[in-house]
Design a protein around this motif. Sequence first.
Motif, PDB file in Angstrom:
ATOM      1  N   GLN A 212      13.041  -8.713  11.824  1.00 30.41           N
ATOM      2  CA  GLN A 212      12.976  -8.831  10.364  1.00 30.41           C
ATOM      3  C   GLN A 212      14.307  -9.295   9.788  1.00 30.41           C
ATOM      4  OE1 GLN A 212      11.608  -4.764   9.764  1.00 30.41           O
ATOM      5  NE2 GLN A 212       9.656  -5.486   8.910  1.00 30.41           N
ATOM      6  N   PHE A 217      13.982 -10.769   6.269  1.00 29.62           N
ATOM      7  CA  PHE A 217      13.171  -9.718   5.678  1.00 29.62           C
ATOM      8  C   PHE A 217      13.940  -8.400   5.692  1.00 29.62           C
ATOM      9  CE2 PHE A 217      10.065 -12.633   7.699  1.00 29.62           C
ATOM     10  CZ  PHE A 217       9.398 -13.058   6.557  1.00 29.62           C
ATOM     11  N   LEU A 223       6.340  -4.124  10.720  1.00 32.20           N
ATOM     12  CA  LEU A 223       6.002  -5.486  10.302  1.00 32.20           C
ATOM     13  C   LEU A 223       4.788  -5.473   9.386  1.00 32.20           C
ATOM     14  CD1 LEU A 223       6.398  -7.549  13.614  1.00 32.20           C
ATOM     15  CD2 LEU A 223       8.105  -7.041  11.860  1.00 32.20           C
ATOM     16  N   GLN A 227       4.394 -10.761   7.973  1.00 29.53           N
ATOM     17  CA  GLN A 227       5.439 -10.895   8.979  1.00 29.53           C
ATOM     18  C   GLN A 227       4.845 -11.031  10.388  1.00 29.53           C
ATOM     19  OE1 GLN A 227       7.818  -7.416   8.214  1.00 29.53           O
ATOM     20  NE2 GLN A 227       8.531  -8.183   6.231  1.00 29.53           N
TER      21      GLN A 227
END
Length: 599
Positions: A212, A217, A223, A227
């Motif tokens: 991430q 992210f 997730l 994602q």
Amino acid sequence: MHRILLSLVLAVTLLGRPAVAQENVWVQIEAQPTLSEAQRAIRLYAQRLQDVNGFSLDGGWYAIALGPYSRDDAGEVLRVLRSEGAIPRDAYIAFSSAYRQQFYPVGAALNDPATATATEQPEVETTTLPAQGSEPGEEPAAEPEATAAAEAEPERPAIPDESPAEARRSESLLSREERMQLQVMLQWAGFYDAGIDGAFGRGTRSSMADWQQANGFEPTGVLTSYQRNQLETQYNSVLDGLGVKLVRDDKAGIEIKMPTEVVALKDYEAPFAHYDASTDLPARVILVSQEGDRNTLRGLYEIMQTLEIVPEQGERQRRDTAFTIEGRNSRIVSHTEVSLDGGVIKGFTLVWPVDDEERRTRLLDAMQTSFRTLPAVLPASAGLDEEQSVDLVSGLQVRRPVKSRSGFYVDGQGTVVTVAEAVNACGRVTIDHDIEAQVLSSDADTGLAVLRPTGQVAPIAAATFSGGVPRLKSDVAVAGYPYEGVLNAPTLTFGQLADLRGLNGEENVRRLALAAQAGDAGGPVFDAGGAVLGVLLPPVESAQKLPEDVSFAVDAGAVRQALSAAGVEAATGEGGSALDPEDLIRIAESMTVLVSCWD
């Protein structure tokens, strides 16, 4: 020049496409842990590629990427440059959201939405911020565009996504196989190095957070659906350009994912549906569909291993109702899996070029997981109207040796004499198609080779060598396989002993007035009484073309010496009375063998 050609290919490809409003994407070709390493690598790429850029990543890494492109154009760039070997095989499509500050080219800001063209930039709502020091409701003071561009932080496009709680709920709906696949994808991306067990413990959560952070992210360690889709897109980018789609073959009764951009249906020849290469990539897919039982399955297993598309090196597994065959040589890798269920046999074979393992294994996984049988079965009559050949099995080429020559047994243990030319540069050597043999000796001076079977062999007969000097102009015959095994039995060719020496006076060579062919080389030369006078040599290669009926043989004395040096004792006898041709043929068939050289 290579850079120019690649640029022309890509320019023609991309200019021919209509402009579509969509987010810019990039072809990421490399990432380096330090800025100096990234700058060094990027200079090398920039010497031969266009559109080279460098960006910093979260986590302290630096990306080298080509672009920006539309999503469709990026896929085409990825395919072309991979096929040219201009970029690594693990290059993939990356989104702008993964990149931070641009460090190459110096002063560029290609990842800034404000610099994109109107046709490439999605419509976004913009607002004007009040100038510093102005009151709400007042007209803002004008600011130079350059200053505003330098001070404003470009906003990321809003991405509908889940909250952490929603992400955990969507994650809880994943099957064990899907959770394992998620770990596989994280492992491929370089963030996970533990076992693939589907259990999301501390290690998996840490790898998710690292992924991430590297992709821009919030590193929550869970997730979201978006994602997971992004990770899967990165993972499957290696298959870009192959056109992997679900294909439903109603005639064969099989549904399976195939690389539709590189293979296409050619024809049906029971029990196979042939999807042959449609590009320069030597790829093939063969679907298997027929009615049958365990005996049929066992027979198919044996037949498949004789085919050219199934190299001999590789693992084989056969069970009562299924089999798998892996084959590999210097050119191709093939995977076959077939199973029997309810009186129907179905399966597939994937043939792929060597040195492309990541795409092959990824494609094979997609084919295995998507494979599904349908009610239809390919009829046994499919393809019967096509041209037939002894070298073809249902449209597939039977595996053939590189070359085949003749030889003959010289003792009761199955030792064989042949010519050295028959065994030069061979991966393996066989006797009569399926008897594996090792080379005991090979002498370029005499032109002879001595072979021994790796297993037990019980010849019907072995040669008896002539112990005397043959009579000039006497009748002789050569036994051999002139057509290199097309015929199942040796052929006898008759002639005369023309001279006791070679053309240059070689005393261990006999000249024959006999029209032999390349496949006859290594075969025994008989006198009229059935004793062996020598071994036929291959045709002479020289600038001068000899008459067709001129052949040469190594005499019996030189053959006995070669056998003795290899630790083999040969039988010697006096020539008897002349035999009828039928009796000579019977002796020749009982001791003459086909010697084959394989890759």
